[in-house]
Motif scaffolding. Structure first.
Motif, PDB file in Angstrom:
ATOM      1  N   THR A  39      22.095  37.029   7.907  1.00 50.75           N
ATOM      2  CA  THR A  39      22.602  38.035   6.963  1.00 50.75           C
ATOM      3  C   THR A  39      23.675  38.882   7.644  1.00 50.75           C
ATOM      4  O   THR A  39      23.549  39.227   8.815  1.00 50.75           O
ATOM      5  N   PRO A  40      24.734  39.203   6.907  1.00 50.70           N
ATOM      6  CA  PRO A  40      25.786  40.027   7.505  1.00 50.70           C
ATOM      7  C   PRO A  40      25.254  41.418   7.829  1.00 50.70           C
ATOM      8  O   PRO A  40      24.375  41.922   7.135  1.00 50.70           O
ATOM      9  N   SER A  41      25.783  42.005   8.913  1.00 56.60           N
ATOM     10  CA  SER A  41      25.285  43.334   9.283  1.00 56.60           C
ATOM     11  C   SER A  41      25.808  44.375   8.287  1.00 56.60           C
ATOM     12  O   SER A  41      26.913  44.265   7.775  1.00 56.60           O
ATOM     13  N   ARG A  42      24.962  45.334   8.020  1.00 60.60           N
ATOM     14  CA  ARG A  42      25.281  46.401   7.083  1.00 60.60           C
ATOM     15  C   ARG A  42      26.270  47.362   7.743  1.00 60.60           C
ATOM     16  O   ARG A  42      26.183  47.617   8.942  1.00 60.60           O
ATOM     17  N   PRO A  43      27.202  47.935   6.973  1.00 63.07           N
ATOM     18  CA  PRO A  43      28.119  48.919   7.574  1.00 63.07           C
ATOM     19  C   PRO A  43      27.360  50.119   8.148  1.00 63.07           C
ATOM     20  O   PRO A  43      26.250  50.434   7.718  1.00 63.07           O
ATOM     21  N   THR A  44      27.960  50.765   9.139  1.00 58.91           N
ATOM     22  CA  THR A  44      27.366  51.961   9.742  1.00 58.91           C
ATOM     23  C   THR A  44      27.525  53.140   8.787  1.00 58.91           C
ATOM     24  O   THR A  44      28.576  53.308   8.154  1.00 58.91           O
ATOM     25  N   ILE A  45      26.475  53.949   8.687  1.00 63.78           N
ATOM     26  CA  ILE A  45      26.518  55.165   7.874  1.00 63.78           C
ATOM     27  C   ILE A  45      26.402  56.364   8.806  1.00 63.78           C
ATOM     28  O   ILE A  45      25.502  56.417   9.654  1.00 63.78           O
TER      29      ILE A  45
ATOM     30  N   ILE B   4      14.878  53.410   2.804  1.00 63.27           N
ATOM     31  CA  ILE B   4      15.497  52.175   2.293  1.00 63.27           C
ATOM     32  C   ILE B   4      16.170  51.392   3.417  1.00 63.27           C
ATOM     33  O   ILE B   4      15.938  50.198   3.599  1.00 63.27           O
ATOM     34  N   ALA B   5      17.036  52.058   4.180  1.00 60.84           N
ATOM     35  CA  ALA B   5      17.891  51.355   5.141  1.00 60.84           C
ATOM     36  C   ALA B   5      17.174  51.048   6.452  1.00 60.84           C
ATOM     37  O   ALA B   5      17.462  50.036   7.095  1.00 60.84           O
ATOM     38  N   CYS B   6      16.247  51.918   6.862  1.00 62.07           N
ATOM     39  CA  CYS B   6      15.633  51.783   8.193  1.00 62.07           C
ATOM     40  C   CYS B   6      14.164  51.393   8.144  1.00 62.07           C
ATOM     41  O   CYS B   6      13.541  51.212   9.189  1.00 62.07           O
TER      42      CYS B   6
ATOM     43  N   THR C 188      23.061  58.801  12.440  1.00 62.49           N
ATOM     44  CA  THR C 188      23.785  57.530  12.441  1.00 62.49           C
ATOM     45  C   THR C 188      22.810  56.413  12.103  1.00 62.49           C
ATOM     46  O   THR C 188      21.774  56.278  12.762  1.00 62.49           O
ATOM     47  N   ILE C 189      23.142  55.660  11.067  1.00 63.70           N
ATOM     48  CA  ILE C 189      22.299  54.532  10.647  1.00 63.70           C
ATOM     49  C   ILE C 189      23.094  53.255  10.891  1.00 63.70           C
ATOM     50  O   ILE C 189      24.127  53.013  10.256  1.00 63.70           O
ATOM     51  N   GLU C 190      22.605  52.449  11.852  1.00 63.89           N
ATOM     52  CA  GLU C 190      23.243  51.170  12.182  1.00 63.89           C
ATOM     53  C   GLU C 190      22.202  50.078  12.036  1.00 63.89           C
ATOM     54  O   GLU C 190      21.202  50.085  12.748  1.00 63.89           O
ATOM     55  N   GLY C 191      22.437  49.172  11.106  1.00 65.72           N
ATOM     56  CA  GLY C 191      21.429  48.155  10.819  1.00 65.72           C
ATOM     57  C   GLY C 191      20.148  48.838  10.371  1.00 65.72           C
ATOM     58  O   GLY C 191      20.163  49.677   9.471  1.00 65.72           O
ATOM     59  N   ARG C 192      19.032  48.527  11.036  1.00 65.30           N
ATOM     60  CA  ARG C 192      17.747  49.136  10.686  1.00 65.30           C
ATOM     61  C   ARG C 192      17.405  50.306  11.603  1.00 65.30           C
ATOM     62  O   ARG C 192      16.337  50.904  11.493  1.00 65.30           O
ATOM     63  N   SER C 193      18.310  50.640  12.544  1.00 59.02           N
ATOM     64  CA  SER C 193      18.003  51.721  13.492  1.00 59.02           C
ATOM     65  C   SER C 193      18.739  52.994  13.119  1.00 59.02           C
ATOM     66  O   SER C 193      19.769  52.964  12.438  1.00 59.02           O
ATOM     67  N   HIS C 194      18.196  54.115  13.590  1.00 57.13           N
ATOM     68  CA  HIS C 194      18.833  55.403  13.313  1.00 57.13           C
ATOM     69  C   HIS C 194      18.692  56.310  14.522  1.00 57.13           C
ATOM     70  O   HIS C 194      17.757  56.170  15.315  1.00 57.13           O
ATOM     71  N   ARG C 195      19.638  57.223  14.679  1.00 54.43           N
ATOM     72  CA  ARG C 195      19.548  58.226  15.745  1.00 54.43           C
ATOM     73  C   ARG C 195      20.313  59.468  15.322  1.00 54.43           C
ATOM     74  O   ARG C 195      21.244  59.394  14.515  1.00 54.43           O
TER      75      ARG C 195
END
Length: 197
Positions: free
Chosen positions: A2-8, A167-169, A188-195
């Motif tokens: 699956t393509p990686s989701r854009p960073t939020i 939803i995202a993480c 910062t939400i990148e893929g399923r991770s957040h910080r």
């Protein structure tokens, strides 16, 4: 694959007087206070350091005054045109119904049995007078997240951030409902991770 989701890059609006007083704002349109304006500048500086390609990001905000002010101060701080961003109605905060404007202490005093029901299941409980639950908010937010096609700065609300995390993480609903959502910082939400930065 699956393509990686854009960073939020998620930014909660800066402080308002109602935040300071511990009042449930929900969809009441309360402006930033002086601390909130400083927090918006701080978020702008953090974004510039975090995302060197900040000029190429999409910028979207909730249409409420406190989120628009935060976005415009943030963009001005990093040298972008303050008003060149999009608004999305789906990003408005969940409504607390007839509890809006009250503190939790006042809610517990006025409607103790209902306050207990919410404490027992924050995610699924909808306050009286047309309030929304986090579960209802997730249904509103999911299509917004599905529509994101590039790295995006989102300025919205604490409840919206909790929906994003669920939803995202994949943060479980009980944990997401009680997470602290900071003002003046960037989630910062990148893929399923957040910080937080």
């Amino acid at each position: 694959m699956t393509p990686s989701r854009p960073t939020i890059y998620f930014i909660r609006h800066g402080e308002t007087d109602w935040n300071l007083e511990g009042r449930l704002q929900g969809q009441k349109d309360i402006p930033l206070n002086d601390v909130g304006r400083v927090q918006a500048e701080e978020a702008g500086r953090k974004l510039k350091a975090l995302a060197p390609h900040y000029e190429d990001l999409a910028y979207v905000a909730s249409p409420m005054t406190r989120t628009r002010e935060t976005m415009e101060i943030l963009r001005g701080t990093i040298g972008l045109h303050p008003e060149s961003y999009k608004l999305d109605e789906r990003l408005v905060e969940l409504t607390f119904g007839s509890w809006e404007g009250m503190t939790w202490k006042e809610v517990r005093k006025a409607e103790p049995s209902l306050a207990v029901l919410r404490e027992q299941d924050k995610w699924n409980y909808a306050p009286p007078g047309g309030g929304e639950s986090y579960a209802m908010l997730v249904a509103r937010i999911r299509p917004f997240l599905d529509d994101i096609t590039r790295d995006t700065v989102v300025v919205a609300h604490g409840g919206v951030a909790r929906a994003f995390l669920a939803i995202a993480c994949g943060v479980n609903s009980r944990q997401a409902a009680s997470m602290d959502i900071w003002q003046g910082k960037i989630l910062t939400i990148e893929g399923r991770s957040h910080r937080w930065v």
